[in-house]
Motif scaffolding. Structure first.
Motif, short mmCIF file in Angstrom:
data_model
loop_
_atom_site.label_atom_id
_atom_site.label_comp_id
_atom_site.label_asym_id
_atom_site.label_seq_id
_atom_site.Cartn_x
_atom_site.Cartn_y
_atom_site.Cartn_z
N UNK A 9 25.22 33.28 50.11
CA UNK A 9 24.64 32.23 50.95
C UNK A 9 24.94 32.55 52.41
N UNK A 10 23.91 32.64 53.21
CA UNK A 10 24.07 32.97 54.62
C UNK A 10 24.98 31.99 55.34
N UNK A 11 25.88 32.51 56.17
CA UNK A 11 26.79 31.68 56.93
C UNK A 11 28.10 31.41 56.24
N UNK A 12 28.19 31.70 54.93
CA UNK A 12 29.44 31.52 54.19
C UNK A 12 30.17 32.85 54.14
N UNK A 13 31.40 32.87 54.58
CA UNK A 13 32.17 34.11 54.64
C UNK A 13 33.20 34.24 53.53
N UNK A 14 33.08 33.42 52.48
CA UNK A 14 34.00 33.54 51.35
C UNK A 14 33.77 34.86 50.62
N UNK A 15 34.85 35.45 50.17
CA UNK A 15 34.78 36.75 49.51
C UNK A 15 34.79 36.57 47.99
N UNK A 16 33.83 37.18 47.33
CA UNK A 16 33.74 37.15 45.87
C UNK A 16 34.31 38.45 45.31
N UNK A 17 34.92 38.36 44.13
CA UNK A 17 35.33 39.55 43.39
C UNK A 17 34.45 39.64 42.14
N UNK A 18 33.86 40.80 41.91
CA UNK A 18 32.84 40.95 40.87
C UNK A 18 33.33 40.52 39.50
N UNK A 19 34.59 40.83 39.15
CA UNK A 19 35.08 40.52 37.81
C UNK A 19 35.67 39.11 37.69
N UNK A 20 35.43 38.25 38.69
CA UNK A 20 35.88 36.86 38.63
C UNK A 20 34.67 35.94 38.67
N UNK A 21 33.76 36.11 37.71
CA UNK A 21 32.47 35.42 37.74
C UNK A 21 32.63 33.91 37.67
N UNK A 22 33.61 33.40 36.92
CA UNK A 22 33.76 31.95 36.79
C UNK A 22 34.14 31.31 38.13
N UNK A 23 35.01 31.97 38.89
CA UNK A 23 35.35 31.46 40.22
C UNK A 23 34.14 31.52 41.15
#
Length: 498
Positions: A366-380
Motif C-alpha cells: 500500500x503506497x505511503x505505508x513503510x511497514x516491512x513485510x517478511x515473506x515467510x510471515x504471511x499471517x502477520x
C-alpha cells in the motif's frame, strides 16, 4: 538399597552363573523374572506367566556387576539396576555394522573398533569431508562414516528418485553427555558448471542403533523444490559441513543447553568464518528504490552515494555510471542478505536467489505505508494489510460490487500461499471501471461480470497486471442491461502458473 549399606563386588564365577536365559547378559537389571525355571533380565520381554524374583533382586541390591561388554574391554562395575543406563553409551558396546553396500557384512561390531573395521573391510564408505553425491534419477540407500574429534558419525541416507526426496539421519556412535549437532549443505557440482551453497538448519545427531534410516528421526529434504534454483542439475552433492558438540547443563530451576566454544568442531570451518564477515560487502549493491540486490549497480553523478539497479535508474533523470564495489569479489561465496536465510553462493547468482528467498523482506504494497513485510510471515502480513484493504481468503472468488457512482478507489487483497495480491478498483467520472494491480510474476487474473437485474454473465477476460485495466460500459458488455453500473459486479479469480 538402604543408605549406608555395604557394597560387594560380585565374584566373576557367580556373575557368569547369573545370566539371562534370552540375551545371555548379566542379570544386573530388573525386573528379574522366572519363567519355566529360567531367569530373564529386565532388558528382555517375558510372558505374562513369568514371576518376579523378588528375593534375588533384594540380595543383588548390595552387589556390583560387571558391564555386559566386559569381554570387549569395559572395566566398569555397576550397581544393580544401573547397568542399562551405562550400556546404551558404553564405548565398548556392539552395534550392527552400518555398511549397506556390502551385503556380506552382518557383523555386530564393537564401537571401539568400528572405525578400524571400516578401514579394513569398507574403506570406500569412509568420508573425510562429509560429502556424498545423489544422481537424481537413481534410487539410493547408503551409509557412510566419518571421524570428528575421535567420535564416529554415521551418515545414513535413503533417496527416492520418483518423488525426489532424501531421507537423512546423522547418528553418533558414541553417546556422551555432549549433544552433537550437524548441518547439511548442498554444494555445487563443478562438472555441470554450477557454483552454489545451500545450507539447511542445524539438527541434533541421533544415537546410532541400527543401519536403517529412522522414519521418525530422519530429516526429509524435498530436492525438487530447489531444482530450479540450482539450474536443474542431474545430480546433487550433499555435505555434512559442521558438527558441534554441546554440553547439557542442568540448573536448579530449569534445563539449560550451554554452548562452549571449546566444543565447536568444524568440517568446513573456513566457510563458517568467511560467511560471518562478508554480508557488509554486498550492501553497496542494493538498489535504494526497490531494495533489491543488483549486479551491476549504478550511481548518479549528482548523488554518488545513492545506488540504483538497471530498472530503477531509467525512472529517474540524470547521468548514471556503473559502480565498482571495491569489496566485491566475483569468485567469493557470499551469504544471503536476509536474516534467517543460510543460503550462500557467488554474488552474481545471489541476486537470483534473493528474488525467491523464503526470508526476503519487502515494503507493504500500500503506497505511503513503510511497514516491512517478511515473506515467510504471511499471517502477520495479512493482519496488517486488513487495516488498508478488504481481504478475500479464497483467491478463486473475489467479488467487487461496482455500485458507487463516486470516483473512490477501493482496495482488496488475497493471498496465494505466501504471495500477496493487492487490487485497486475505481469507477471513474465517465462510468469506466479501472483496475490496477502490480501482480507478482506468474500470476494472472480471470475476470467476468454479472448483472443483478438480468443475472447474465460476460465472457471471462485475462489481466496480467502489466498495465492498468480500463473498461468502459460498452467494453464490458453491449447488453442494454449493463448500461447501469449500480447493478454490476466484477468476479475475479487469481491463478499462479506452476
Amino acid at each position: 538399597m538402604a543408605t549406608g549399606a555395604i557394597l560387594y563386588e560380585l565374584p566373576m564365577e557367580v556373575a557368569n552363573i547369573c545370566r539371562c536365559y534370552i540375551c545371555q547378559a548379566y542379570l544386573s537389571c530388573g525386573p528379574v523374572k522366572i519363567e519355566n525355571g529360567n531367569s530373564i533380565c529386565g532388558r528382555c520381554e517375558a510372558s505374562s506367566t513369568a514371576v518376579v524374583h523378588v528375593t534375588f533382586e533384594n540380595i543383588m541390591a548390595n552387589f556390583t556387576f560387571p558391564c555386559r561388554y566386559d569381554s570387549l574391554g569395559c572395566k566398569e562395575r555397576l550397581l544393580f539396576n544401573t547397568s542399562m543406563a551405562h550400556e546404551v553409551k558404553c564405548p565398548h558396546r556392539t552395534v550392527p555394522c552400518p555398511a549397506l553396500l556390502h551385503n556380506d557384512c552382518n557383523l555386530n561390531v564393537p564401537i571401539s573398533v568400528l572405525h578400524s573395521h571400516f578401514v579394513k573391510f569398507h574403506s570406500d564408505l569412509i568420508t573425510k569431508d562429509g560429502t556424498f553425491k545423489i544422481n537424481l534419477d537413481e534410487d539410493k540407500h547408503c551409509n557412510l562414516i566419518m571421524m570428528v574429534d575421535n567420535v564416529i558419525v554415521v551418515i545414513k541416507y535413503r533417496y527416492d528418485s520418483v518423488i525426489k526426496c532424501l531421507h537423512l539421519e546423522v547418528a553418533s556412535a558414541l553417546v556422551t553427555e555432549e549433544l552433537i549437532y550437524y548441518k547439511t549443505q548442498i554444494v555445487g557440482d563443478l562438472a555441470e558448471g554450477m557454483n552454489f551453497h545451500l545450507n539447511f538448519s542445524e539438527k541434533q545427531c541421533t544415537a546410532y542403533e541400527t543401519h536403517t534410516v529412522s522414519n521418525t528421526n530422519s530429516v526429509q529434504i524435498e530436492i525438487e523444490k530447489y531444482l530450479t534454483l540450482l539450474s536443474n542439475p542431474s545430480s546433487v552433492t550433499f555435505k555434512i559441513f559442521s558438527v558441534t558438540a554441546v554440553k547439557s547443563k542442568v540448573s536448579s530451576s530449569k534445563n539449560e543447553i550451554v554452548v562452549s566454544s571449546s566444543f565447536v568442531r568444524h568440517l568446513g570451518e573456513e566457510f563458517e568464518k568467511e560467511s560471518s564477515s562478508l554480508l557488509g560487502d554486498l550492501r553497496e549493491n542494493i538498489c535504494i528504490i526497490c531494495k533489491k540486490l543488483s549486479f551491476p549497480i549504478y550511481y548518479s553523478t549528482n548523488q554518488p552515494l545513492e545506488k540504483y539497479c538497471k530498472k530503477c535508474r531509467t525512472q529517474h533523470d540524470g547521468t548514471y555510471v556503473q559502480y565498482s564495489n571495491p569489496q566485491y569479489n566475483q569468485n567469493c561465496v557470499y551469504p544471503c542478505i536476509f536474516k534467517g536465510c543460510s543460503y550462500s553462493c557467488i554474488a552474481t547468482d545471489l541476486d537470483k536467489h534473493v528474488e525467491i528467498c523464503e526470508c526476503r523482506t519487502y515494503l507493504c504494497p500500500v503506497g505511503g505505508c513503510n511497514d516491512l513485510f517478511r515473506f515467510n510471515e504471511i499471517h502477520k502480513n495479512i493482519q496488517h494489510l486488513k487495516d488498508h484493504a478488504t481481504y478475500f481468503p479464497n483467491p478463486g472468488e473475489i467479488t467487487i460490487d461496482l455500485y458507487d457512482i463516486k470516483p473512490v478507489t477501493k482496495m482488496y487483497f488475497t493471498n496465494i500461499g505466501n504471495i500477496l495480491v493487492l487490487l485497486k478498483s475505481k469507477v471513474s467520472n465517465d462510468d469506466s471501471w479501472i483496475l490496477t494491480s502490480d501482480l507478482p510474476a506468474g500470476v494472472t487474473l480471470n475476470i467476468f461480470f454479472t448483472h443483478g437485474h438480468c443475472r447474465l454473465s460476460t465472457k471471462p477476460m485475462k489481466f496480467d497486471g502489466t498495465k492498468e485495466l480500463w473498461l468502459t460500459k460498452s467494453q464490458i458488455s453491449p447488453l442494454p442491461c449493463y448500461a447501469e453500473f449500480f447493478r454490476l459486479t466484477a468476479v475475479i479469480s487469481i491463478e499462479k502458473k506452476v
